[in-house]
Scaffold this motif. Structure first.
Motif, PDB file in Angstrom:
ATOM      1  N   ASP A  47     -21.928  -1.520 -17.738  1.00 53.24           N
ATOM      2  CA  ASP A  47     -22.226  -2.005 -16.391  1.00 53.24           C
ATOM      3  C   ASP A  47     -22.628  -3.474 -16.428  1.00 53.24           C
ATOM      4  OD1 ASP A  47     -22.650  -1.497 -13.531  1.00 53.24           O
ATOM      5  OD2 ASP A  47     -24.772  -1.809 -13.999  1.00 53.24           O
ATOM      6  N   GLN A  48     -23.437  -3.855 -17.424  1.00 56.63           N
ATOM      7  CA  GLN A  48     -23.828  -5.263 -17.525  1.00 56.63           C
ATOM      8  C   GLN A  48     -22.622  -6.146 -17.825  1.00 56.63           C
ATOM      9  OE1 GLN A  48     -23.915  -7.300 -20.536  1.00 56.63           O
ATOM     10  NE2 GLN A  48     -24.486  -9.008 -19.195  1.00 56.63           N
ATOM     11  N   LEU A  49     -21.705  -5.663 -18.655  1.00 58.63           N
ATOM     12  CA  LEU A  49     -20.537  -6.456 -19.019  1.00 58.63           C
ATOM     13  C   LEU A  49     -19.548  -6.570 -17.861  1.00 58.63           C
ATOM     14  CD1 LEU A  49     -19.411  -7.902 -21.586  1.00 58.63           C
ATOM     15  CD2 LEU A  49     -18.037  -5.844 -21.981  1.00 58.63           C
ATOM     16  N   GLY A  50     -19.645  -5.663 -16.894  1.00 58.34           N
ATOM     17  CA  GLY A  50     -18.719  -5.675 -15.767  1.00 58.34           C
ATOM     18  C   GLY A  50     -17.490  -4.814 -15.990  1.00 58.34           C
ATOM     19  N   TYR A  51     -17.547  -3.909 -16.967  1.00 56.86           N
ATOM     20  CA  TYR A  51     -16.417  -3.025 -17.257  1.00 56.86           C
ATOM     21  C   TYR A  51     -16.825  -1.558 -17.147  1.00 56.86           C
ATOM     22  CZ  TYR A  51     -13.699  -7.007 -18.919  1.00 56.86           C
ATOM     23  OH  TYR A  51     -12.998  -8.193 -18.992  1.00 56.86           O
ATOM     24  N   SER A  52     -17.688  -1.249 -16.185  1.00 55.94           N
ATOM     25  CA  SER A  52     -18.121   0.142 -16.012  1.00 55.94           C
ATOM     26  C   SER A  52     -16.953   1.046 -15.647  1.00 55.94           C
ATOM     27  CB  SER A  52     -19.211   0.230 -14.941  1.00 55.94           C
ATOM     28  OG  SER A  52     -18.751  -0.320 -13.710  1.00 55.94           O
ATOM     29  N   SER A  53     -15.922   0.493 -14.993  1.00 53.40           N
ATOM     30  CA  SER A  53     -14.766   1.314 -14.630  1.00 53.40           C
ATOM     31  C   SER A  53     -14.038   1.835 -15.863  1.00 53.40           C
ATOM     32  CB  SER A  53     -13.791   0.500 -13.769  1.00 53.40           C
ATOM     33  OG  SER A  53     -13.299  -0.632 -14.483  1.00 53.40           O
ATOM     34  N   VAL A  54     -14.102   1.075 -16.972  1.00 49.14           N
ATOM     35  CA  VAL A  54     -13.471   1.530 -18.216  1.00 49.14           C
ATOM     36  C   VAL A  54     -14.163   2.784 -18.727  1.00 49.14           C
ATOM     37  CG1 VAL A  54     -13.041   0.919 -20.633  1.00 49.14           C
ATOM     38  CG2 VAL A  54     -12.681  -0.777 -18.839  1.00 49.14           C
ATOM     39  N   LEU A  55     -15.496   2.749 -18.742  1.00 45.99           N
ATOM     40  CA  LEU A  55     -16.246   3.904 -19.222  1.00 45.99           C
ATOM     41  C   LEU A  55     -16.074   5.099 -18.294  1.00 45.99           C
ATOM     42  CD1 LEU A  55     -18.150   4.755 -21.502  1.00 45.99           C
ATOM     43  CD2 LEU A  55     -20.068   4.112 -20.024  1.00 45.99           C
ATOM     44  N   LEU A  56     -16.100   4.863 -16.979  1.00 45.77           N
ATOM     45  CA  LEU A  56     -15.918   5.954 -16.023  1.00 45.77           C
ATOM     46  C   LEU A  56     -14.540   6.590 -16.167  1.00 45.77           C
ATOM     47  CD1 LEU A  56     -17.602   4.566 -12.768  1.00 45.77           C
ATOM     48  CD2 LEU A  56     -18.378   6.464 -14.206  1.00 45.77           C
ATOM     49  N   THR A  57     -13.525   5.759 -16.385  1.00 43.78           N
ATOM     50  CA  THR A  57     -12.177   6.293 -16.578  1.00 43.78           C
ATOM     51  C   THR A  57     -12.122   7.188 -17.805  1.00 43.78           C
ATOM     52  OG1 THR A  57     -11.138   4.373 -15.520  1.00 43.78           O
ATOM     53  CG2 THR A  57      -9.765   5.678 -17.008  1.00 43.78           C
ATOM     54  N   GLN A  58     -12.733   6.741 -18.899  1.00 42.83           N
ATOM     55  CA  GLN A  58     -12.728   7.546 -20.123  1.00 42.83           C
ATOM     56  C   GLN A  58     -13.496   8.849 -19.931  1.00 42.83           C
ATOM     57  OE1 GLN A  58     -13.911   5.342 -23.612  1.00 42.83           O
ATOM     58  NE2 GLN A  58     -12.816   3.522 -22.970  1.00 42.83           N
ATOM     59  N   TRP A  59     -14.683   8.768 -19.334  1.00 45.69           N
ATOM     60  CA  TRP A  59     -15.461   9.984 -19.122  1.00 45.69           C
ATOM     61  C   TRP A  59     -14.710  10.970 -18.226  1.00 45.69           C
ATOM     62  CZ3 TRP A  59     -21.075   7.797 -18.019  1.00 45.69           C
ATOM     63  CH2 TRP A  59     -21.624   7.369 -19.225  1.00 45.69           C
ATOM     64  N   THR A  60     -14.178  10.456 -17.119  1.00 42.31           N
ATOM     65  CA  THR A  60     -13.464  11.327 -16.183  1.00 42.31           C
ATOM     66  C   THR A  60     -12.259  11.973 -16.843  1.00 42.31           C
ATOM     67  OG1 THR A  60     -14.152   9.899 -14.337  1.00 42.31           O
ATOM     68  CG2 THR A  60     -12.312  11.421 -13.944  1.00 42.31           C
ATOM     69  N   ALA A  61     -11.484  11.167 -17.550  1.00 40.22           N
ATOM     70  CA  ALA A  61     -10.272  11.693 -18.194  1.00 40.22           C
ATOM     71  C   ALA A  61     -10.614  12.736 -19.249  1.00 40.22           C
ATOM     72  CB  ALA A  61      -9.471  10.551 -18.807  1.00 40.22           C
ATOM     73  N   ARG A  62     -11.625  12.463 -20.053  1.00 37.54           N
ATOM     74  CA  ARG A  62     -11.986  13.420 -21.105  1.00 37.54           C
ATOM     75  C   ARG A  62     -12.503  14.727 -20.514  1.00 37.54           C
ATOM     76  NH1 ARG A  62     -12.081  11.420 -26.234  1.00 37.54           N
ATOM     77  NH2 ARG A  62     -11.985   9.159 -26.489  1.00 37.54           N
ATOM     78  N   ILE A  63     -13.313  14.633 -19.470  1.00 40.26           N
ATOM     79  CA  ILE A  63     -13.838  15.853 -18.840  1.00 40.26           C
ATOM     80  C   ILE A  63     -12.716  16.667 -18.219  1.00 40.26           C
ATOM     81  CG2 ILE A  63     -15.283  16.708 -16.965  1.00 40.26           C
ATOM     82  CD1 ILE A  63     -17.182  14.343 -17.543  1.00 40.26           C
ATOM     83  N   LEU A  64     -11.832  15.995 -17.488  1.00 39.75           N
ATOM     84  CA  LEU A  64     -10.722  16.707 -16.856  1.00 39.75           C
ATOM     85  C   LEU A  64      -9.826  17.359 -17.898  1.00 39.75           C
ATOM     86  CD1 LEU A  64      -9.667  14.296 -13.950  1.00 39.75           C
ATOM     87  CD2 LEU A  64     -10.825  16.513 -13.769  1.00 39.75           C
TER      88      LEU A  64
END
Length: 967
Positions: A47-64
């Motif tokens: 979130d500080q780096l400005g790439y929180s969407s990258v982490l959210l994409t990975q978490w969402t994809a792995r969970i799904l």
């Protein structure tokens, strides 16, 4: 009769049960909190780096994908078990053995009927989550303008769809096999399947269930066989020498796979028929036919075609397919635009031969970045807790309106040198937080005493690169930064971070500072401090009063690590380099998209292609590849760690797909500033991969490719016979170019087995590495590959031959032997090859350092070779003049040797250049020693002992004089 009452059965203690449950709950909560702490720390960092969407994409994809895998395996297995149990025969006569089995299983039946699907579901879920990238790439895949020559399908099918369908079919096959296994086990335990007296009895319900599952499994295998037809385009073919189907695969293997797929469908239909009519004979016979067909059609017939037709007529039958491989490989590795030209290399060194190449000659790099790091450290380290890269990096800058090749390095921290007394948490975390400044020296120049000629150096930073007031010299993010640092404080708070030392060596004067950027997650709250105390296992983070509401924690500071986390789909170049861009030090990192699924493209081991004497043991997640693009240029700000990604190759379909997976994370090239563009270069690792492929794929016709009568290889480094010679950056002008440009080059010698190659040059490859100097506009010649194919009629010595010639030259060996007797060590620098003067010029700097503890390599001599001529002088300018008949026609960068500006380090003094008499005496003594050594060697060969003794006395006297003069 007495009766004894049974003892009261022990009842579980309620207290013990409560304690056990409480401990289990507490343990689960602790584990869950640690997992949460790790995930939350990742979220704060992204979130500080400005790439929180990258982490959210990975978490969402792995969970799904986990849920899909869990349900995809768990539900069918549960249904198979339930059906097999519920449709069991109620009044089946069971054997005594099965009765005992049921007695054991029955108490656990409910648990097993749910536990087994959950068990397999978890395994399948984790396996599916590991395949999320394959699935997301398929879903976001793009079309390409290129089709394969066999099936005429878009290459995007092979890059994106084929891996997904292969994974999906493998998953479904595993599900059906587990279902079949569970059905057999349950049916046997409950009497639906009975074996006895050499007879197998299957109930109707079990028969239907088993036959349907078997039929579905065979349908999946038919689909796999059909898909295997397309996989042949990315598998070895053509007698194993190419990737992609050759004549045998095209006319035997692919048709055979088609036939087997059809047979598998027929067998599946027969199993479905069996489910209805109850006859097992037909599907079993068909299954046997499928196995026999697989042996005959899948193995026997291709062997027959290969042996009888292809091998005796290799050139006739395989030419078309080898040409496909040639074309596909060149496109996949970006070498299809290679510009080749015949080069009749001159070998006679005539006077004035370099006049037309004066600009190239003026930029020949004589400062070897792999050798002079200790020299830079001695001159610019200032304190033991600083360090520089080894080897140094190379770059170029515009100095006084002219492009200047340079060797550069940032001054980073080395906390291991603080000493035991100063190595505590307070110092290593709060005080020593960052490096300071950048040093840059001309690649083509030297001082009178053989040291680098700096144009940027010192503490505070001073020079041509830092004249701007907005320059930021602090390096919080680098390759050698501490694991983590805590920085930041409210305004008016006392500074505690060491900025840079001042005063004389050993003095205690220090300038302090406080970080004011936005470089890491905030740990101002107690909760965040707790999170990071757990992450780094350091209670000081939680309890230190130096941590305040404005504190930030900086970690994952290596530029490769930061870019890798921001763009996890990229493979990164092994050589990030620092540059001063728009007043700030930034790290420039090249990112690659890779694939192993490009049709008709040969596979190369990435680690083997990139390994050389500068990078001995690279490792990669995907090693065997057949497609590569330098799709992204990334920068990491050395002060605040900001990561910026630029889409460098917008035509790359793999990057296009990933941009759909991670939208809005990559900026267009148009956002690159002119200053940044001027420091972007062609990446080293990509060039190494391309040269590895061009060793074989530099030919254009299938006949030459099949015969391999013109295969090349990269020569070994003359200084390291077990490693390849690395490519080198130089500003030079290739034949056919109108002006010099920043380039990278490598050379080729004939290929051979067992390391017995003839060390003569066959090819010389250069790539235009200059991206331009206009904002958002890439130079049209950037990335242009130019190959000089050297005529075999006039042999040109290769690097190995030239090095042997240098080492065997009497004047060279005499100089080296004299230095060894003077307790010195000789270091031979990079052996550069330049196409100048109508031929190929070799240049090698020779450095000398003490063999004692303090290492300070200084440039003392220059070796040059052209054809069979060799020169060995103090400066490159003198060496070229001697080599080319007294006047080379061009001036090298060291033609006017002057000392570099004195560094600001107190206690140092400039070299005394006024003592010309001492210099003349030293040269005279050196010449006397050299002649004495030559005379001694000649006397030894002739057996004249008297002459040998006399020459040895003269040599001893000359060496003593040299030592007295400081030699």
């Amino acid at each position: 009769m007495t009766t004894t009452s049974a003892p009261n059965q022990a009842t579980p203690s309620r207290t013990r049960r409560i304690i056990a449950i409480s401990i289990a709950i507490i343990a689960a909560v602790i584990v869950a909190f640690f997992v949460f702490a790790n995930l939350y720390a990742d979220w704060l960092w992204y979130d500080q780096l400005g790439y929180s969407s990258v982490l959210l994409t990975q978490w969402t994809a792995r969970i799904l994908m986990f849920l899909v895998g869990f349900l995809g395996m768990g539900v069918p297995v549960w249904l198979a078990i339930q059906l097999a149990y519920r449709l069991r025969p109620v009044y089946a006569r069971l054997s005594s053995q099965l009765d005992r089995y049921q007695e054991v299983v029955e108490p656990l039946r409910r648990l097993a009927m749910w536990g087994i699907p959950v068990f397999f579901g978890f395994f399948a879920g984790f396996a599916a989550s590991a395949q999320w990238e394959t699935t997301w790439l398929w879903f976001n895949g793009v079309e390409t303008p290129v089709t394969d020559p066999q099936f005429h399908l878009d290459t995007g099918f092979y890059l994106f769809a084929m891996p997904f369908w292969g994974s999906l079919l493998g998953f479904v096959s595993a599900v059906l096999l587990v279902c079949l296994l569970m059905t057999v086990v349950v049916s046997y335990l409950y009497g639906s399947v009975r074996v006895g007296q050499r007879e197998l009895r299957i109930s109707k319900s079990a028969r239907i269930q088993l036959a349907v599952i078997a039929g579905l499994y065979l349908l999946v295998q038919a689909a796999s066989l059909w898909l295997d037809r397309f996989k042949t385009l990315v598998e070895p073919g053509g007698i194993g020498r190419i990737t992609g189907p050759g004549f045998t695969e095209t006319h035997a293997v692919i048709p055979g796979q088609t036939i087997l797929a059809i047979i598998a469908v027929v067998v599946a239909v027969l199993f479905f028929v069996t489910a209805l009519i109850g006859r097992w004979r037909y599907p079993l016979i068909a299954t046997a036919l499928l196995i026999v067909s697989a042996i005959v059609v899948g193995i026997g017939y291709p062997w027959f075609v290969n042996t009888v037709q292809v091998r005796p007529n290799l050139l006739t039958l395989e030419s078309e397919y080898y040409q496909r491989n040639l074309d596909g490989t060149k496109v996949a590795f970006g070498i299809d635009g290679l510009e080749k030209s015949d080069f009749e290399a001159r070998t006679d060194a005539e006077a004035g031969a370099l006049r037309a190449d004066a600009e190239t000659t003026a930029q020949i790099r004589i400062m070897d970045p792999a050798i002079i790091s200790p020299t830079v450290r001695q001159l610019e380290q200032y304190r033991s807790y600083y360090q520089f890269q080894d080897p140094l990096d190379v770059d170029r800058y515009e100095i006084d309106g002219q492009s200047q090749d340079a060797v550069v390095s940032v001054r980073e921290l080395n906390l291991a040198q603080l000493g035991a007394g100063a190595t505590n948490w307070y110092n290593t975390t709060l005080v020593y937080t960052h490096g300071y400044g950048l040093v840059a020296a001309k690649g083509n120049a030297r001082t009178a005493d053989g040291n680098p000629e700096f144009f940027e150096r010192g503490i505070p930073a001073a020079g041509a690169l830092t004249s701007s007031e907005k320059f930021e010299p602090r390096v919080y993010f680098g390759e050698k930064s501490p694991t983590y640092s805590i920085v930041g404080a409210p305004g008016g708070t006392r500074d505690i971070e060491l900025d840079y030392p001042s005063g004389s060596d050993g003095g205690s004067n220090e300038t302090k500072t406080t970080f004011t950027g936005d470089g890491g997650p905030s740990i101002g709250s107690v909760f965040n401090r707790l999170i990071y105390a757990l992450k780094f296992q350091s209670e000081q983070i939680l309890f230190s009063d130096a941590v305040n509401e404005d504190s930030q924690i900086l970690y994952d500071r290596d530029p490769i690590t930061r870019v890798q986390k921001a763009a996890p789909y990229l493979e990164l170049d092994s050589d990030p380099y620092p540059s001063v861009v728009d007043g700030r030090i930034v790290w420039i990192v090249d990112g690659y998209t890779l694939s192993a699924n490009y049709p008709y493209s040969s596979v190369v081991s990435l680690s083997a292609a990139i390994a050389d004497s500068n990078n001995t043991a690279p490792r990669f997640a995907l090693d065997n590849i057949n497609y590569i693009r330098n799709s992204v240029k990334a920068t990491v700000d050395a002060y605040d760690g900001k990561v910026t990604l630029y889409a460098w190759d917008t035509t790359d379909p793999v990057l296009q797909a990933w941009q759909k997976v991670y939208p809005a994370t990559v900026k267009p090239v148009s956002d690159m500033s002119a200053d940044l563009m001027s420091h972007v270069r062609y990446p080293t690792d990509l060039f190494k991969v391309q040269r590895a492929m061009l060793g074989v794929y530099h030919v254009d016709d299938a006949q030459s490719f099949i015969q391999r009568d013109n295969a090349w290889e990269t020569p070994n480094d003359p200084q390291n016979a077990t490693r390849l010679q690395p490519p080198y950056y130089l500003t030079m002008q290739m034949p056919g170019q109108t002006a010099p440009t920043y380039s990278m080059f490598t050379s080729f010698i004939p290929s051979s087995e067992g390391g017995n190659a003839r060390n003569v040059l066959m090819g010389y490859l250069a790539v235009d590495s200059n991206a331009g100097d206009q904002s958002g506009v890439r130079s049209p010649d950037y990335g242009k590959l130019r190959m000089l194919e050297i005529s075999a009629e006039t042999p040109v010595p290769g690097p190995g031959q030239v090095q042997n010639t240098f080492d065997a030259d009497p004047s060279v060996s005499a100089f080296i032997n004299i230095l060894k007797q003077g307790d010195s060590e000789v270091l031979k620098g990079n052996l550069l090859t330049l196409p100048v003067g109508g031929g190929l010029l070799y240049v090698q700097p020779v450095f000398v350092q003490s063999s004692g503890g303090t290492k300070l390599p200084t440039l003392q001599k220059i070796l040059v070779s052209f054809g069979n001529a060799v020169a060995f002088e103090d400066t490159l300018n003198d060496a070229l003049d001697v080599l080319f008949g007294g006047d080379s026609g061009a001036d090298a960068g060291d033609g006017d040797v002057t000392p570099s500006p004195e560094p600001t380090r107190p206690g140092s003094s400039p070299p005394d250049e006024g003592d010309t008499g001492a210099s003349a005496e030293f040269q005279a003594a050196l010449e006397t020693a050299r002649q004495a050594m030559l005379d001694r060697d000649a006397a030894l060969k002739s057996g004249d002992l008297a002459a040998f003794a006399e020459a040895d006395e003269r040599l001893t006297a000359a060496v003593q004089e040299l030592l007295a003069l400081g030699g």
